[in-house]
Design an enzyme around this catalytic site. Structure first.
Site, PDB file in Angstrom:
ATOM      1  CG  HIS A 260       9.341   0.145  -2.814  1.00  0.00           C
ATOM      2  ND1 HIS A 260       9.808  -0.412  -1.651  1.00  0.00           N
ATOM      3  CD2 HIS A 260       9.237  -0.869  -3.690  1.00  0.00           C
ATOM      4  CE1 HIS A 260       9.992  -1.708  -1.822  1.00  0.00           C
ATOM      5  NE2 HIS A 260       9.661  -2.014  -3.061  1.00  0.00           N
TER       6      HIS A 260
ATOM      7  CE1 TYR B 246      14.689   3.412   4.214  1.00  0.00           C
ATOM      8  CE2 TYR B 246      16.917   3.669   5.053  1.00  0.00           C
ATOM      9  CZ  TYR B 246      16.039   3.599   3.988  1.00  0.00           C
ATOM     10  OH  TYR B 246      16.511   3.712   2.706  1.00  0.00           O
TER      11      TYR B 246
ATOM     12  N   PRO C 218      25.087   5.277   3.624  1.00  0.00           N
ATOM     13  CG  PRO C 218      25.245   2.975   3.930  1.00  0.00           C
ATOM     14  CD  PRO C 218      25.967   4.246   4.203  1.00  0.00           C
TER      15      PRO C 218
ATOM     16  CE  LYS D 206      18.277  11.192  -1.451  1.00  0.00           C
ATOM     17  NZ  LYS D 206      17.421  10.301  -2.197  1.00  0.00           N
TER      18      LYS D 206
ATOM     19  CE1 TYR E 150      14.961   6.470   1.668  1.00  0.00           C
ATOM     20  CE2 TYR E 150      13.586   6.041  -0.265  1.00  0.00           C
ATOM     21  CZ  TYR E 150      14.454   5.591   0.721  1.00  0.00           C
ATOM     22  OH  TYR E 150      14.827   4.273   0.739  1.00  0.00           O
TER      23      TYR E 150
HETATM   24  P1  FAD Z   1      31.965   3.155  -8.035  1.00  0.00           P
HETATM   25  O1  FAD Z   1      30.714   2.363  -8.022  1.00  0.00           O
HETATM   26  O2  FAD Z   1      32.914   2.986  -6.908  1.00  0.00           O
HETATM   27  O3  FAD Z   1      32.702   2.870  -9.402  1.00  0.00           O
HETATM   28  C1  FAD Z   1      34.026   3.281  -9.635  1.00  0.00           C
HETATM   29  C2  FAD Z   1      34.677   2.356 -10.651  1.00  0.00           C
HETATM   30  O4  FAD Z   1      36.004   2.792 -10.894  1.00  0.00           O
HETATM   31  C3  FAD Z   1      34.755   0.926 -10.156  1.00  0.00           C
HETATM   32  O5  FAD Z   1      34.263   0.053 -11.139  1.00  0.00           O
HETATM   33  C4  FAD Z   1      36.247   0.721  -9.869  1.00  0.00           C
HETATM   34  O6  FAD Z   1      36.645  -0.618 -10.084  1.00  0.00           O
HETATM   35  C5  FAD Z   1      36.876   1.659 -10.875  1.00  0.00           C
HETATM   36  N1  FAD Z   1      38.207   2.147 -10.468  1.00  0.00           N
HETATM   37  C6  FAD Z   1      38.677   2.419  -9.245  1.00  0.00           C
HETATM   38  N2  FAD Z   1      39.938   2.850  -9.290  1.00  0.00           N
HETATM   39  C7  FAD Z   1      40.278   2.851 -10.605  1.00  0.00           C
HETATM   40  C8  FAD Z   1      41.457   3.186 -11.301  1.00  0.00           C
HETATM   41  N3  FAD Z   1      42.556   3.611 -10.656  1.00  0.00           N
HETATM   42  N4  FAD Z   1      41.470   3.084 -12.645  1.00  0.00           N
HETATM   43  C9  FAD Z   1      40.367   2.652 -13.318  1.00  0.00           C
HETATM   44  N5  FAD Z   1      39.216   2.298 -12.702  1.00  0.00           N
HETATM   45  C10 FAD Z   1      39.173   2.411 -11.364  1.00  0.00           C
HETATM   46  N6  FAD Z   1      23.499   4.415  -3.341  1.00  0.00           N
HETATM   47  C11 FAD Z   1      22.199   4.659  -3.632  1.00  0.00           C
HETATM   48  O7  FAD Z   1      21.918   5.608  -4.387  1.00  0.00           O
HETATM   49  N7  FAD Z   1      21.154   3.924  -3.118  1.00  0.00           N
HETATM   50  C12 FAD Z   1      21.392   2.912  -2.269  1.00  0.00           C
HETATM   51  O8  FAD Z   1      20.439   2.227  -1.879  1.00  0.00           O
HETATM   52  C13 FAD Z   1      22.772   2.636  -1.893  1.00  0.00           C
HETATM   53  N8  FAD Z   1      23.063   1.643  -1.051  1.00  0.00           N
HETATM   54  C14 FAD Z   1      24.363   1.332  -0.810  1.00  0.00           C
HETATM   55  C15 FAD Z   1      24.620   0.289   0.047  1.00  0.00           C
HETATM   56  C16 FAD Z   1      25.925  -0.043   0.321  1.00  0.00           C
HETATM   57  C17 FAD Z   1      26.192  -1.181   1.257  1.00  0.00           C
HETATM   58  C18 FAD Z   1      27.007   0.667  -0.307  1.00  0.00           C
HETATM   59  C19 FAD Z   1      28.444   0.287  -0.051  1.00  0.00           C
HETATM   60  C20 FAD Z   1      26.755   1.716  -1.151  1.00  0.00           C
HETATM   61  C21 FAD Z   1      25.428   2.064  -1.404  1.00  0.00           C
HETATM   62  N9  FAD Z   1      25.130   3.120  -2.245  1.00  0.00           N
HETATM   63  C22 FAD Z   1      23.817   3.415  -2.502  1.00  0.00           C
HETATM   64  C23 FAD Z   1      26.207   3.916  -2.864  1.00  0.00           C
HETATM   65  C24 FAD Z   1      26.511   3.528  -4.309  1.00  0.00           C
HETATM   66  O9  FAD Z   1      26.772   2.156  -4.418  1.00  0.00           O
HETATM   67  C25 FAD Z   1      27.714   4.343  -4.831  1.00  0.00           C
HETATM   68  O10 FAD Z   1      27.514   5.704  -4.536  1.00  0.00           O
HETATM   69  C26 FAD Z   1      27.928   4.159  -6.346  1.00  0.00           C
HETATM   70  O11 FAD Z   1      28.480   2.890  -6.612  1.00  0.00           O
HETATM   71  C27 FAD Z   1      28.863   5.239  -6.906  1.00  0.00           C
HETATM   72  O12 FAD Z   1      29.134   4.985  -8.260  1.00  0.00           O
HETATM   73  P2  FAD Z   1      30.500   5.471  -8.914  1.00  0.00           P
HETATM   74  O13 FAD Z   1      30.469   4.994 -10.322  1.00  0.00           O
HETATM   75  O14 FAD Z   1      30.708   6.905  -8.628  1.00  0.00           O
HETATM   76  O15 FAD Z   1      31.645   4.721  -8.098  1.00  0.00           O
HETATM   77  C1  DHB Z   2      19.475  -0.381   0.283  1.00  0.00           C
HETATM   78  C2  DHB Z   2      20.590   0.297   0.691  1.00  0.00           C
HETATM   79  C3  DHB Z   2      20.429   1.510   1.327  1.00  0.00           C
HETATM   80  O1  DHB Z   2      21.487   2.201   1.714  1.00  0.00           O
HETATM   81  C4  DHB Z   2      19.183   2.046   1.548  1.00  0.00           C
HETATM   82  O2  DHB Z   2      19.073   3.242   2.199  1.00  0.00           O
HETATM   83  C5  DHB Z   2      18.092   1.378   1.123  1.00  0.00           C
HETATM   84  C6  DHB Z   2      18.235   0.152   0.476  1.00  0.00           C
HETATM   85  C7  DHB Z   2      19.630  -1.701  -0.392  1.00  0.00           C
HETATM   86  O3  DHB Z   2      20.767  -2.143  -0.562  1.00  0.00           O
HETATM   87  O4  DHB Z   2      18.615  -2.309  -0.723  1.00  0.00           O
END
Ligand code: FAD
Ligand code: DHB
Length: 409
Positions: A92, A220, A312, A316, A404
């Site tokens: 994009h 957005y 979100p 990021k 972004y």
């Molecule tokens: P997590 O994905 O939370 O992974 C942590 C892992 O640890 C999980 O698998 C969990 O099961 C495991 N865990 C938890 N507790 C324990 C324990 N005690 N022992 C062992 N394992 C454990 N980010 C973007 O960059 N772009 C986007 O477009 C975007 N959109 C989003 C939209 C939504 C609706 C949401 C909710 C989030 C979005 N994010 C986005 C954020 C992104 O999903 C998270 O920042 C990302 O998943 C972080 O990764 P992580 O591995 O740090 O944590």
């Molecule tokens: C999506 C999620 C976001 O938070 C964002 O800023 C853009 C796209 C997505 O889930 O597609």
């Protein structure tokens, strides 16, 4: 391979095994941060074990991020994890911002000569697991009662149970990649830890539907009824979000109610061409900005959502988890290849510099585009002025495009 280690590690079922296992880095959490760290460490020849509390199927099915920065895509490619992303993801080159149904475009390519990739977190997670499974790397799934011990000694460890049996992993370092609800952050004493938090008085309701996206780029949208976002996964899979109250129960909204509300908030042309269908998934996410400092204590090193959360709006969170992990892997590689701990000692401070910039950007986008229940006339004028400045100023657009598409790491 040490003789007390099982020859093949479980990727689904647990291999019964009681004697403590030795490794260099025990990674708590097998989400995107934990798995990418595991990949980067294996590439540097640093053995590690991932301990994940959920099943592989559960983690792969969690619908979350959709947008990855150019630097994140490049990092995945450098690990040989980019081929499916390049085949199935979508580049994009800009986004649309809409103010009360009047749209304008931010053209990333002409402003900063960079782009983003739309490729779901679910797919990245599958790619990370598939490639680890192919190489037969140790990942423990469905680990319960995960605890970290002796973090300030030379022999920290992780204990966990599987089906009621207890296991231990002894390591040089523990990487806390267990997300916001994990346990590792809480092992840092409260008199050492400083938390910074902003809870927003609303959430996002997200719907995934098997329909063609309403636009070829993300929209957005700010609207007096609340924020809306039109996103996508592929030409027949759309992802939409609308701002809702923080206590909204997703199941209490019918699909028709969701589509009707979305139509009211997005540009007229988009509303008229919106194709609707049954939701495949519908959920509500609360919005918060949160940072826990420091990101390291003793031999515990935090990365990703375990240390910080952003709303979100700026897309990021996943990207930030990956830049933390990149810095951490670089520091651990230096430690094991030269014996120097300089980079490792500075890991948290280095990561936090980038974290706070993403916190600022996500807060700025959230504040500019959402309806705040307690906002007065002044705040409304500020939002209007921010958007009108952004619509008309190449300088403001460049700053947005730079953030972004991702600050360098
Ligand atoms: P997590 O994905 O939370 O992974 C942590 C892992 O640890 C999980 O698998 C969990 O099961 C495991 N865990 C938890 N507790 C324990 C324990 N005690 N022992 C062992 N394992 C454990 N980010 C973007 O960059 N772009 C986007 O477009 C975007 N959109 C989003 C939209 C939504 C609706 C949401 C909710 C989030 C979005 N994010 C986005 C954020 C992104 O999903 C998270 O920042 C990302 O998943 C972080 O990764 P992580 O591995 O740090 O944590
Ligand atoms: C999506 C999620 C976001 O938070 C964002 O800023 C853009 C796209 C997505 O889930 O597609």
């Amino acid at each position: 391979m040490a003789t007390d280690r099982p020859s093949r590690w479980n990727h689904c079922a647990h291999v019964a095994y009681r004697a403590p296992v030795q490794t260099k880095v025990a990674i708590v959490g097998g989400g995107p941060a934990g798995m990418l760290l595991s990949h980067l460490l294996w590439r540097s020849g640093i053995d590690n074990i991932v301990i994940e509390q959920r099943s592989r199927e559960y983690v792969e099915a969690r619908i979350r991020a959709g947008v990855i920065e150019q630097g994140t895509g490049d990092l995945l490619r450098s690990l040989g994890l980019g081929s499916r992303m390049d085949r199935e993801g979508f580049v994009h080159e800009g986004i649309t911002i809409s103010n009360t149904r009047a749209p304008f475009r931010i053209d990333f390519m002409s402003l900063v000569n960079r782009s983003v990739m739309v490729y779901g977190q679910t797919e990245i997670q599958k790619d990370l697991y598939d490639s680890a499974a192919g190489a037969d790397w140790p990942i423990i799934f469905e680990a319960e009662d995960v605890q970290v011990h002796d973090l300030t000694t030379g022999q920290p460890s992780v204990s966990y149970t599987v089906h009621g049996e207890q296991f231990f992993v002894e390591a040089d370092f523990i990487a806390g990649c267990d997300g916001f609800h994990g346990v590792t952050r809480h092992a840092i004493p409260s008199n050492v830890r400083h938390e910074f938090e902003r809870l927003y008085p609303f959430g996002w309701m997200g719907v995934l539907s098997g329909t063609p996206p309403v636009s070829h780029e993300l929209i957005y949208a700010r609207h007096p009824r609340g924020f809306a976002l039109c996103s996508m996964r592929n030409p027949m899979l759309s992802r939409y979000y609308i701002q809702c109250t923080a206590d909204t129960v997703a199941a209490s909204w019918s699909d028709d109610q969701f589509w009707d509300e979305l139509r009211l908030r997005i540009p007229v042309e988009a509303a008229e061409s919106l194709v609707t269908g049954p939701s495949i998934e519908k959920s509500v996410t609360p919005l918060r900005s949160y940072v826990s400092e420091p990101m390291q204590w003793g031999n515990l090193l935090l990365a990703g959502d375990a240390a910080h959360i952003v709303p979100p709006t700026g897309a990021k969170g996943l990207n930030l988890a990956f830049s933390d992990v990149y810095y951490l892997a670089e520091a651990l590689t230096e430690r094991y290849s030269t014996g120097s701990s300089t980079a490792l000692d500075g890991y948290g401070e280095r990561a936090l510099l980038r974290v706070w910039k993403a916190v600022r950007f996500s807060w700025w986008m959230t504040t500019m585009l959402h309806t705040f229940p307690d906002a007065g006339e002044f705040e409304h004028r500020m939002q209007e002025t921010e958007l009108s400045y952004l619509a008309g100023s190449p300088a403001a657009q460049t700053a947005m495009a730079e953030n972004y598409t991702g600050l360098p790491f």
